[in-house]
Scaffold this motif. Structure first.
Motif, short mmCIF file in Angstrom:
data_model
loop_
_atom_site.label_atom_id
_atom_site.label_comp_id
_atom_site.label_asym_id
_atom_site.label_seq_id
_atom_site.Cartn_x
_atom_site.Cartn_y
_atom_site.Cartn_z
N LEU A 9 0.83 -1.20 0.00
CA LEU A 9 0.00 0.00 0.00
C LEU A 9 0.87 1.25 0.00
O LEU A 9 0.47 2.30 -0.52
CB LEU A 9 -0.93 0.00 1.22
CG LEU A 9 -2.25 -0.75 1.13
CD1 LEU A 9 -2.07 -2.23 0.80
CD2 LEU A 9 -3.06 -0.59 2.41
N HIS A 10 2.03 1.18 0.63
CA HIS A 10 3.01 2.28 0.66
C HIS A 10 2.37 3.61 1.05
O HIS A 10 2.53 4.62 0.35
CB HIS A 10 3.73 2.40 -0.68
CG HIS A 10 4.78 1.36 -0.91
ND1 HIS A 10 6.06 1.46 -0.40
CD2 HIS A 10 4.73 0.18 -1.56
CE1 HIS A 10 6.76 0.39 -0.74
NE2 HIS A 10 5.97 -0.41 -1.44
N LEU A 11 1.65 3.59 2.17
CA LEU A 11 1.06 4.84 2.66
C LEU A 11 2.15 5.87 2.90
O LEU A 11 3.22 5.57 3.42
CB LEU A 11 0.31 4.56 3.97
CG LEU A 11 -0.89 3.61 3.87
CD1 LEU A 11 -1.50 3.40 5.25
CD2 LEU A 11 -1.94 4.12 2.89
N ASP A 12 1.87 7.11 2.51
CA ASP A 12 2.80 8.24 2.63
C ASP A 12 3.91 8.24 1.60
O ASP A 12 4.97 8.85 1.80
CB ASP A 12 3.42 8.32 4.04
CG ASP A 12 2.43 8.79 5.09
OD1 ASP A 12 1.50 9.53 4.73
OD2 ASP A 12 2.58 8.41 6.26
N THR A 13 3.70 7.57 0.46
CA THR A 13 4.66 7.70 -0.65
C THR A 13 4.83 9.18 -0.97
O THR A 13 3.84 9.90 -1.16
CB THR A 13 4.15 6.95 -1.89
OG1 THR A 13 4.17 5.55 -1.63
CG2 THR A 13 5.02 7.25 -3.11
N PRO A 14 6.07 9.70 -1.04
CA PRO A 14 6.28 11.15 -1.21
C PRO A 14 5.97 11.69 -2.61
O PRO A 14 5.74 12.88 -2.76
CB PRO A 14 7.77 11.32 -0.87
CG PRO A 14 8.38 9.98 -1.17
CD PRO A 14 7.33 8.97 -0.81
N ASP A 60 5.14 3.34 3.69
CA ASP A 60 6.24 3.56 2.74
C ASP A 60 7.59 3.52 3.42
O ASP A 60 8.60 3.27 2.78
CB ASP A 60 6.06 4.89 2.01
CG ASP A 60 7.04 5.04 0.86
OD1 ASP A 60 7.01 4.17 -0.05
OD2 ASP A 60 7.84 6.00 0.86
N ASN A 61 7.62 3.77 4.74
CA ASN A 61 8.90 3.68 5.44
C ASN A 61 8.67 3.26 6.88
O ASN A 61 7.55 3.27 7.38
CB ASN A 61 9.67 5.01 5.37
CG ASN A 61 8.89 6.15 6.00
OD1 ASN A 61 8.67 6.17 7.20
ND2 ASN A 61 8.47 7.10 5.18
N THR A 62 9.75 2.89 7.53
CA THR A 62 9.65 2.30 8.86
C THR A 62 9.28 3.31 9.94
O THR A 62 8.97 2.94 11.07
CB THR A 62 10.98 1.61 9.23
OG1 THR A 62 10.78 0.80 10.39
CG2 THR A 62 12.08 2.62 9.51
N GLN A 63 9.30 4.60 9.62
CA GLN A 63 8.91 5.61 10.60
C GLN A 63 7.40 5.60 10.87
O GLN A 63 6.97 6.00 11.94
CB GLN A 63 9.34 7.00 10.12
CG GLN A 63 10.85 7.17 10.09
CD GLN A 63 11.26 8.53 9.57
OE1 GLN A 63 10.46 9.24 8.95
NE2 GLN A 63 12.50 8.91 9.80
N ARG A 64 6.60 5.15 9.90
CA ARG A 64 5.16 4.99 10.10
C ARG A 64 4.53 6.23 10.72
O ARG A 64 4.35 6.32 11.94
CB ARG A 64 4.87 3.78 10.98
CG ARG A 64 5.53 2.51 10.50
CD ARG A 64 5.28 1.36 11.47
NE ARG A 64 6.24 0.28 11.24
CZ ARG A 64 6.46 -0.71 12.08
NH1 ARG A 64 5.79 -0.78 13.21
NH2 ARG A 64 7.34 -1.65 11.80
N SER A 65 4.19 7.18 9.90
CA SER A 65 3.67 8.45 10.40
C SER A 65 2.43 8.24 11.27
O SER A 65 1.68 7.27 11.12
CB SER A 65 3.32 9.38 9.23
OG SER A 65 2.13 8.94 8.59
N LEU A 66 2.23 9.18 12.18
CA LEU A 66 1.05 9.14 13.05
C LEU A 66 -0.23 9.16 12.22
O LEU A 66 -1.20 8.47 12.53
CB LEU A 66 1.08 10.32 14.02
CG LEU A 66 -0.09 10.42 15.01
CD1 LEU A 66 -0.17 9.18 15.89
CD2 LEU A 66 0.06 11.69 15.87
#
Length: 390
Positions: A9-14, A60-66
């Motif tokens: 799904l790659h949520l928050d792809t820039p 999309d990355n391991t930081q996993r935005s709030l």
């Protein structure tokens, strides 16, 4: 029994390199991974599935935005209210980190640990189902993790979830025969963004990503709705892309001007559904030098950026071809030189630090990317050769 197989799904792809787009289009693109994910969960509720599989790289990355975590919690709660389970593994982009998540998910969400393990459930129609998988605990896993999956157990239907690729690389490499040997009914694969049925009976399936993320991820993206009835598995592809990336070719002729090129492009840009189109003007050497310079100044790109069309000109490339083929001996030397110049081992040795960057390594290991570099180099040589002849 019904379930959904979705991945990447790659949520928050820039979505980099879209600054030339309108603000509205930029905003819509930033939301597109969420829009596609919402369609996954809406479909699950509408179809009354038993469970949803998310086969890695949900973030999309391991930081996993709030924001991404809150979105998923809301969607998973909706599923819980409809008695739908979620089976989630983490991949190389959002690899597993203990106690990292800020928000806790509801009880219907089952996240696999870094060791291979099996979850069980009973479907609405009474099937005893086993679901086996693991989450990445680091960005790269070169071990053959498939060997850690147990042989089929006493289930009516068993599913393996694996985020990896066929062959030898740093993303849980496996062989198709190794998966088949486990005796499972279905393998839900993630990581490769191209939808592909690798094997049937048993099904070994890449669902692809749910929203194309760059010009190389062309075509409609989505996920699979899987139905199991009378021991038969059927797959229905559900499209979820907000925008579809496509590639189109315009053939240039000697009397083309900017107006005629605009008309040729319009035939592709006047689409019924939103498309992000990468154009190539083939045989650009036939164009007047002034037109070439205007295109290289991005005048056509700027012109179309102000048009209100479903199709968006994302990129415009000039392809210079030699009207007469190279002499056989010249072609022979070019081919031999290209093999030496574009040797991947030499590139690795030139800058090991650069190769250690995940994104760069992924590109360099992609045969299509290396081929595109060769083609771009040949294009520059052709343009220079044509300029010297004129």
């Amino acid at each position: 029994m019904k379930f959904i197989h979705a991945a990447d799904l790659h949520l928050d792809t820039p979505f980099v390199n879209v600054k030339s787009f309108s603000k509205q289009l930029q905003n819509n693109l930033q939301k597109s991974t969420y829009t596609a994910a919402t369609k996954v969960f809406d479909t699950a509720i509408r179809e009354r599935v038993d469970f949803v599989i998310l086969a890695g790289d949900t973030y999309d990355n391991t930081q996993r935005s709030l924001n991404a975590q809150a979105f998923l919690k809301n969607q998973f709660t909706r599923l819980k209210e409809n008695n739908i389970q979620v089976y989630l593994i983490y991949g190389n982009h959002d690899y597993y980190r203990n106690n990292f998540s800020v928000i806790e998910f509801p009880a219907n969400v089952h996240i696999f640990p870094e060791t291979v393990s099996t979850e069980t459930l009973t479907s609405r129609d009474g099937l005893k189902v086993g679901i086996t998988g693991f989450s990445y605990h680091q960005q790269h896993i070169s071990d053959d993790m498939a060997q850690n999956y147990p042989i089929r157990e006493a289930f009516d239907y068993q599913i393996g979830i694996l985020h990896g690729s066929v062959g030898s690389d740093e993303y849980a490499p496996f062989t198709v025969n190794a998966l088949i040997s486990k005796g499972y009914d279905y393998w839900a694969l993630g990581h490769i963004h191209k939808r592909e049925v690798i094997n049937e009976n048993p099904d070994v399936i890449y669902s692809g990503d749910t929203q194309g993320r760059n010009p190389n991820e062309t075509g409609e993206k989505g996920f699979y709705l899987v139905t199991v009835l009378n021991q038969r598995t059927t797959l229905d592809f559900i499209a979820s892309s907000s925008y579809v990336w496509t590639k189109q070719i315009i053939d240039a002729v000697s009397d083309d001007n900017l107006d005629s090129l605009i008309n040729k492009a319009m035939k592709f840009l006047d689409t019924e559904t939103p498309e992000l189109i990468s154009f190539t003007i083939n045989n650009a050497q036939r164009l007047d030098p002034e037109i070439i310079r205007a295109i290289q100044r991005d005048e056509l790109l700027t012109y179309f950026s102000h048009q209100t069309l479903n199709g968006v000109m994302y990129q415009l490339t000039l392809e210079f071809n030699q009207e007469q083929r190279l002499q056989n001996i010249d072609q022979k030397y070019w081919d031999e030189s290209a093999e030496q110049v574009f040797d991947l081992n030499d590139i690795k040795e030139m800058d090991q630090k650069l190769y250690n960057i995940d994104l760069i390594r992924e590109h360099l290991n992609d045969p299509e990317f290396m081929q595109s570099i060769k083609a771009a180099t040949q294009n520059i040589i052709n343009q220079k050769h044509i300029g010297e002849e004129s």
